[in-house]
Design an enzyme around this catalytic site. Structure first.
Site, PDB file in Angstrom:
ATOM      1  N   ARG A 123      45.047  38.419 -15.171  1.00  0.00           N
ATOM      2  CA  ARG A 123      43.931  38.141 -14.260  1.00  0.00           C
ATOM      3  C   ARG A 123      44.440  37.555 -12.935  1.00  0.00           C
ATOM      4  NH1 ARG A 123      41.015  34.348 -17.700  1.00  0.00           N
ATOM      5  NH2 ARG A 123      39.400  34.188 -16.141  1.00  0.00           N
ATOM      6  N   ARG A 146      35.542  41.585  -5.787  1.00  0.00           N
ATOM      7  CA  ARG A 146      36.871  41.242  -6.280  1.00  0.00           C
ATOM      8  C   ARG A 146      37.929  42.231  -5.822  1.00  0.00           C
ATOM      9  NH1 ARG A 146      35.686  37.997 -10.970  1.00  0.00           N
ATOM     10  NH2 ARG A 146      37.491  37.442 -12.200  1.00  0.00           N
ATOM     11  N   ARG A 168      41.036  24.470 -19.780  1.00  0.00           N
ATOM     12  CA  ARG A 168      39.751  25.100 -20.090  1.00  0.00           C
ATOM     13  C   ARG A 168      39.856  25.877 -21.394  1.00  0.00           C
ATOM     14  NH1 ARG A 168      37.494  29.175 -15.732  1.00  0.00           N
ATOM     15  NH2 ARG A 168      38.992  30.598 -16.660  1.00  0.00           N
ATOM     16  N   LYS A 178      36.235  27.378  -8.731  1.00  0.00           N
ATOM     17  CA  LYS A 178      35.176  27.991  -7.928  1.00  0.00           C
ATOM     18  C   LYS A 178      33.844  28.080  -8.675  1.00  0.00           C
ATOM     19  CE  LYS A 178      36.681  32.700  -8.785  1.00  0.00           C
ATOM     20  NZ  LYS A 178      35.677  33.052  -9.784  1.00  0.00           N
ATOM     21  N   ARG A 196      37.661  30.355 -24.331  1.00  0.00           N
ATOM     22  CA  ARG A 196      37.298  31.664 -23.803  1.00  0.00           C
ATOM     23  C   ARG A 196      38.302  32.698 -24.264  1.00  0.00           C
ATOM     24  NH1 ARG A 196      35.648  31.835 -17.500  1.00  0.00           N
ATOM     25  NH2 ARG A 196      36.814  33.786 -17.657  1.00  0.00           N
TER      26      ARG A 196
HETATM   27  P1  AMP Z   1      35.485  35.518 -14.220  1.00  0.00           P
HETATM   28  O1  AMP Z   1      34.714  34.557 -15.041  1.00  0.00           O
HETATM   29  O2  AMP Z   1      34.958  35.646 -12.808  1.00  0.00           O
HETATM   30  O3  AMP Z   1      36.962  35.268 -14.249  1.00  0.00           O
HETATM   31  O4  AMP Z   1      35.252  36.969 -14.863  1.00  0.00           O
HETATM   32  C1  AMP Z   1      35.625  37.228 -16.199  1.00  0.00           C
HETATM   33  C2  AMP Z   1      35.906  38.718 -16.377  1.00  0.00           C
HETATM   34  O5  AMP Z   1      34.727  39.480 -16.076  1.00  0.00           O
HETATM   35  C3  AMP Z   1      36.971  39.285 -15.455  1.00  0.00           C
HETATM   36  O6  AMP Z   1      38.275  39.067 -15.938  1.00  0.00           O
HETATM   37  C4  AMP Z   1      36.591  40.760 -15.441  1.00  0.00           C
HETATM   38  O7  AMP Z   1      36.965  41.402 -16.634  1.00  0.00           O
HETATM   39  C5  AMP Z   1      35.078  40.691 -15.416  1.00  0.00           C
HETATM   40  N1  AMP Z   1      34.568  40.609 -14.029  1.00  0.00           N
HETATM   41  C6  AMP Z   1      33.947  39.557 -13.427  1.00  0.00           C
HETATM   42  N2  AMP Z   1      33.625  39.847 -12.163  1.00  0.00           N
HETATM   43  C7  AMP Z   1      34.050  41.104 -11.932  1.00  0.00           C
HETATM   44  C8  AMP Z   1      34.041  41.973 -10.808  1.00  0.00           C
HETATM   45  N3  AMP Z   1      33.520  41.585  -9.642  1.00  0.00           N
HETATM   46  N4  AMP Z   1      34.570  43.204 -10.963  1.00  0.00           N
HETATM   47  C9  AMP Z   1      35.094  43.622 -12.120  1.00  0.00           C
HETATM   48  N5  AMP Z   1      35.156  42.861 -13.215  1.00  0.00           N
HETATM   49  C10 AMP Z   1      34.650  41.604 -13.127  1.00  0.00           C
END
Ligand code: AMP
Length: 195
Positions: free
Chosen positions: A146, A90, A129, A15, A135
């Protein structure tokens, strides 16, 4: 034309990549909360310090803080004609916060793109990745957490967008170009296209 979009999908659904491609094609900013948090952690900002341990553990940053970050970003001039949100909302609370914020401005989401990929495929992509980008939250244990949070908190909000008639389910298996084309066709069918 305005386009207020959201892209949703499990970790490893692609995404982020597709979000950037679609936003670019439509001339709107891609707003990724994960990217914003990572940039702040890297830059050692106050926000970065607050979210560092939370994101490293794969937990969600509190709704209030995340909402503030998103609203600040959406108030910037480049988002006036639209945006593509990636990674926010989320959970149900964040979805309600976003609705209320947009409604206060007489706005609403125009379309929600759900990228569907089988679990094994998303895990394979995250593993790849992890090898490429290193990461800190792509370790096996954190990824499992996650994905579990996605299933329990994020997937349920998709139904409310379906009820509103703004959800497009897109097959996320294929080449990058194929998937971009599928998304663009679905958006075009809603009258959302680059001019
Ligand atoms: P992502 O790259 O979208 O997987 O985000 C990486 C991390 O950032 C997630 O595992 C959360 O710890 C935090 N994060 C990103 N977006 C959100 C959100 N909308 N609400 C809460 N935590 C978030």
């Amino acid at each position: 034309m305005t386009a207020r979009l959201l892209i949703v999908g499990p970790q490893g659904s692609g995404k982020g990549t597709q979000g950037v491609r679609i936003a670019e094609a439509l001339g709107i900013p891609a707003v990724s909360t994960g990217d914003i948090f990572r940039a702040n952690i890297k830059g050692g900002t106050e926000l970065g310090e607050k979210v560092k341990a939370i994101t490293a553990a794969g937990n969600l940053v509190p709704d209030e803080l995340t909402g503030e970050v998103v609203r600040d970003r959406l108030e910037q001039a480049d988002a006036a004609q639209g945006f593509l949100l990636d990674g926010y909302p989320r959970n149900a609370g964040q979805a309600a916060d976003l609705d209320a914020y947009l409604a206060g401005k007489g706005q609403a989401l125009d379309a929600v793109i759900l990228l569907e990929v089988p679990r094994e495929e998303s895990i394979a992509r995250i593993t790849q990745r992890a090898a490429e980008q290193g990461r800190s939250d792509d370790t096996e244990e954190v990824v499992a957490k996650r994905l579990a949070i996605y299933e329990s908190e994020t997937a349920p909000i998709v139904g409310t967008y379906a009820e509103r008639g703004i959800l497009d389910r897109i097959d996320g298996v294929g080449s990058l170009d194929e998937i971009t084309s599928r998304i663009r066709a679905a958006l075009a069918a809603r009258g959302i296209a680059a001019v």
